[in-house]
Scaffold this motif. Structure first.
Motif, short mmCIF file in Angstrom:
data_model
loop_
_atom_site.label_atom_id
_atom_site.label_comp_id
_atom_site.label_asym_id
_atom_site.label_seq_id
_atom_site.Cartn_x
_atom_site.Cartn_y
_atom_site.Cartn_z
N ILE A 276 0.93 -1.11 -0.05
CA ILE A 276 0.04 0.03 0.11
C ILE A 276 0.71 1.31 0.19
O ILE A 276 0.56 2.04 -0.79
N VAL A 277 1.92 1.25 0.83
CA VAL A 277 2.78 2.42 0.83
C VAL A 277 3.26 2.59 -0.37
O VAL A 277 3.60 3.73 -1.17
N MET A 278 3.92 1.49 -1.24
CA MET A 278 4.65 1.52 -2.50
C MET A 278 3.58 2.18 -3.53
O MET A 278 3.84 2.79 -4.41
N ALA A 279 2.33 1.62 -3.52
CA ALA A 279 1.20 1.95 -4.40
C ALA A 279 0.81 3.16 -4.12
O ALA A 279 0.76 4.33 -5.13
N THR A 280 1.02 3.91 -2.99
CA THR A 280 0.75 5.31 -2.80
C THR A 280 1.79 6.35 -3.30
O THR A 280 1.58 7.41 -4.07
N VAL A 281 3.15 5.65 -3.21
CA VAL A 281 4.34 6.32 -3.78
C VAL A 281 4.14 6.61 -5.22
O VAL A 281 4.33 7.73 -5.85
#
Length: 170
Positions: A149-154
């Motif tokens: 989720i963090v990487m998708a947000t980035v």
């Protein structure tokens, strides 16, 4: 016999480090960081070396225990397993940016199950005394999902900035 998994991990890490030095290109530092994380993770998961939250220690000889039914989400071990696998979620989503978040969660369940199965097998084969626990499977999957989720947000914010720059240039 208990140290064969560690010797294997160090052998694979050593050959991987050699490959990074010889063929790493301009991203050697990042590949080296990934290698250190993966080797450290494998050492913590598949050898008698463990960390209790404050310091490393050596597990006694044994076959460990199995917990498939008792759920315990609110303890330090659950949180540690989440934190331990968040970088793995970041790497999975970075390597497979088109993989949907639900897919990252499914991969997390597969990885968590594989880790616990590996610990069970190695505990019985090499007496490393690692426990196989349903809570660890869920914590590992949650950590990988959070990292994804963090990487998708980035990725989302990077694409938004690129679109904004393209509009400004047009």
């Amino acid at each position: 016999m208990r140290w064969e998994p560690l010797l294997f991990i160090m052998l694979v890490a050593g050959f991987s480090a050699l490959a990074i030095v010889l063929f790493g290109g301009k991203h050697r530092w990042f590949a080296s960081l990934i290698l250190v994380y993966c080797a450290g993770l494998a050492t913590i998961l598949f050898t008698p070396i463990s960390i209790d939250g404050t310091a490393p220690y050596l597990m006694p000889v044994g076959i460990g225990r199995v917990n498939l039914t008792r759920l315990a989400f609110f303890n330090l071990g659950f949180l540690e397993n989440i934190i331990l696998t968040v970088p793995l979620g970041l790497l999975i989503k970075a390597a497979l940016p088109k993989l949907p978040i639900l897919g990252v969660g499914f991969v997390g369940l597969i990885v968590g199950s594989s880790i616990e199965t590996g610990q069970y097998i190695l505990s019985h084969q090499f007496l490393i005394n690692r426990s196989s626990d349903i809570n660890d499977v869920l914590a590992n999957a949650l950590g990988i999902l959070i990292g994804g989720i963090v990487m998708a947000t980035v990725h989302y914010f990077q694409r938004s900035q690129q679109k904004q720059k393209a509009r400004q240039l047009a």
